[in-house]
Design an enzyme around this catalytic site. Structure first.
Site, PDB file in Angstrom:
ATOM      1  N   ASN A   1      79.041   7.057  22.138  1.00  0.00           N
ATOM      2  CA  ASN A   1      77.579   6.927  21.624  1.00  0.00           C
ATOM      3  C   ASN A   1      76.528   7.780  22.498  1.00  0.00           C
ATOM      4  O   ASN A   1      75.512   7.800  22.114  1.00  0.00           O
ATOM      5  CB  ASN A   1      77.192   5.449  21.890  1.00  0.00           C
ATOM      6  CG  ASN A   1      78.055   4.505  21.002  1.00  0.00           C
ATOM      7  OD1 ASN A   1      78.390   4.493  20.054  1.00  0.00           O
ATOM      8  ND2 ASN A   1      78.645   3.425  21.665  1.00  0.00           N
TER       9      ASN A   1
ATOM     10  N   TYR B   1      67.321   4.779  26.881  1.00  0.00           N
ATOM     11  CA  TYR B   1      67.841   6.019  27.315  1.00  0.00           C
ATOM     12  C   TYR B   1      66.917   7.218  27.435  1.00  0.00           C
ATOM     13  O   TYR B   1      67.049   8.411  27.829  1.00  0.00           O
ATOM     14  CB  TYR B   1      69.231   6.120  26.516  1.00  0.00           C
ATOM     15  CG  TYR B   1      70.189   5.132  26.544  1.00  0.00           C
ATOM     16  CD1 TYR B   1      70.678   5.052  27.844  1.00  0.00           C
ATOM     17  CD2 TYR B   1      70.479   4.152  25.537  1.00  0.00           C
ATOM     18  CE1 TYR B   1      71.681   3.731  27.907  1.00  0.00           C
ATOM     19  CE2 TYR B   1      71.352   3.368  25.553  1.00  0.00           C
ATOM     20  CZ  TYR B   1      72.085   3.062  26.932  1.00  0.00           C
ATOM     21  OH  TYR B   1      72.847   1.946  27.083  1.00  0.00           O
TER      22      TYR B   1
ATOM     23  N   GLU C   1      80.254   9.024  39.107  1.00  0.00           N
ATOM     24  CA  GLU C   1      79.874   8.392  38.077  1.00  0.00           C
ATOM     25  C   GLU C   1      78.424   8.363  37.971  1.00  0.00           C
ATOM     26  O   GLU C   1      77.454   8.296  38.886  1.00  0.00           O
ATOM     27  CB  GLU C   1      80.205   6.833  38.549  1.00  0.00           C
ATOM     28  CG  GLU C   1      79.635   5.994  37.543  1.00  0.00           C
ATOM     29  CD  GLU C   1      80.375   4.307  37.698  1.00  0.00           C
ATOM     30  OE1 GLU C   1      80.693   4.067  38.944  1.00  0.00           O
ATOM     31  OE2 GLU C   1      79.916   3.510  36.945  1.00  0.00           O
TER      32      GLU C   1
ATOM     33  N   HIS D   1      75.129   7.343  35.001  1.00  0.00           N
ATOM     34  CA  HIS D   1      74.366   6.509  33.979  1.00  0.00           C
ATOM     35  C   HIS D   1      72.969   7.093  33.869  1.00  0.00           C
ATOM     36  O   HIS D   1      72.394   7.098  34.985  1.00  0.00           O
ATOM     37  CB  HIS D   1      74.669   4.868  34.003  1.00  0.00           C
ATOM     38  CG  HIS D   1      76.013   4.814  34.361  1.00  0.00           C
ATOM     39  ND1 HIS D   1      76.916   4.513  33.172  1.00  0.00           N
ATOM     40  CD2 HIS D   1      76.766   4.454  35.583  1.00  0.00           C
ATOM     41  CE1 HIS D   1      78.004   4.346  33.703  1.00  0.00           C
ATOM     42  NE2 HIS D   1      78.088   4.200  35.116  1.00  0.00           N
TER      43      HIS D   1
HETATM   44  C1  DQA Z   1      75.347   4.110  29.990  1.00  0.00           C
HETATM   45  C2  DQA Z   1      75.127   2.568  30.407  1.00  0.00           C
HETATM   46  C3  DQA Z   1      76.276   1.739  29.867  1.00  0.00           C
HETATM   47  O1  DQA Z   1      76.170   0.520  30.020  1.00  0.00           O
HETATM   48  C4  DQA Z   1      76.266   1.947  28.160  1.00  0.00           C
HETATM   49  O2  DQA Z   1      77.261   1.282  27.340  1.00  0.00           O
HETATM   50  C5  DQA Z   1      76.002   3.241  27.774  1.00  0.00           C
HETATM   51  C6  DQA Z   1      75.160   4.238  28.513  1.00  0.00           C
HETATM   52  C7  DQA Z   1      73.975   5.228  30.500  1.00  0.00           C
HETATM   53  O3  DQA Z   1      74.089   6.050  30.734  1.00  0.00           O
HETATM   54  O4  DQA Z   1      72.928   4.369  31.098  1.00  0.00           O
HETATM   55  O5  DQA Z   1      76.478   3.955  26.658  1.00  0.00           O
HETATM   56  O6  DQA Z   1      76.619   4.845  30.467  1.00  0.00           O
END
Ligand code: DQA
Length: 147
Positions: free
Chosen positions: A12, A24, A99, A101
């Site tokens: 996504n 986002y 990692e 996000h």
């Molecule tokens: C994400 C956070 C995840 O929980 C979510 O499912 C995403 C995006 C982020 O970049 O904040 O698809 O990885």
């Protein structure tokens, strides 16, 4: 030696910019890639930037990274919270993983608080939106002793 690093984006994230911009942000994945290319030039590293919506393709990319990349920055999207297979791939690949996000997963729904990536990552960056990508590059280079 010039390091080669991989930024790997999961499901996504190809929709960034139009996907829940209140969570986002307005930045597209292409914008983020451009930002990372500039950072790579400044840091003197070679960068590959990939995205897949498929868990197996992400696992294949992690396996293929062994011996090719000095490190990986991984935004595994929702697979972060579900994928023991991705965790095992990272454990097997012998390549350091940061990692990443965009959102602060710890401030969101309970199911996002669990990360299968965190125990096998060298560290986690979250909550800084698109700016987290160049921050993760800096962090990886610091870990590699070049930062
Ligand atoms: C994400 C956070 C995840 O929980 C979510 O499912 C995403 C995006 C982020 O970049 O904040 O698809 O990885």
């Amino acid at each position: 030696m010039t390091h080669r690093i991989l930024i790997l984006n999961g499901p996504n994230l190809n929709l960034l910019g139009t996907r829940q911009p209140e969570v986002y942000g307005p930045t597209t994945l292409a914008d983020i890639e451009e930002m990372c290319v500039k950072r790579a030039e400044a840091l003197g590293v070679t960068l590959d930037f990939e995205q897949s919506n498929h868990e197996g393709a992400l696992i294949d990319a992690i396996h293929a990274a062994r011996g090719k990349y000095a490190g990986i920055i991984l935004n595994a999207g929702a697979f972060t919270h579900t994928s023991i297979a991705l965790m095992d791939a990272i454990s097997s690949a012998m390549v350091p993983v940061v990692e990443l996000h965009l959102s602060n997963i710890h401030a969101r729904e309970d199911f996002r608080h669990k990360s299968y990536i965190a125990p096998v990552a060298i560290g986690q960056i979250c909550g800084f939106g698109a700016a987290g990508y160049p921050l993760a590059m800096d962090a990886l280079l610091t870990y590699l002793g070049e930062g």
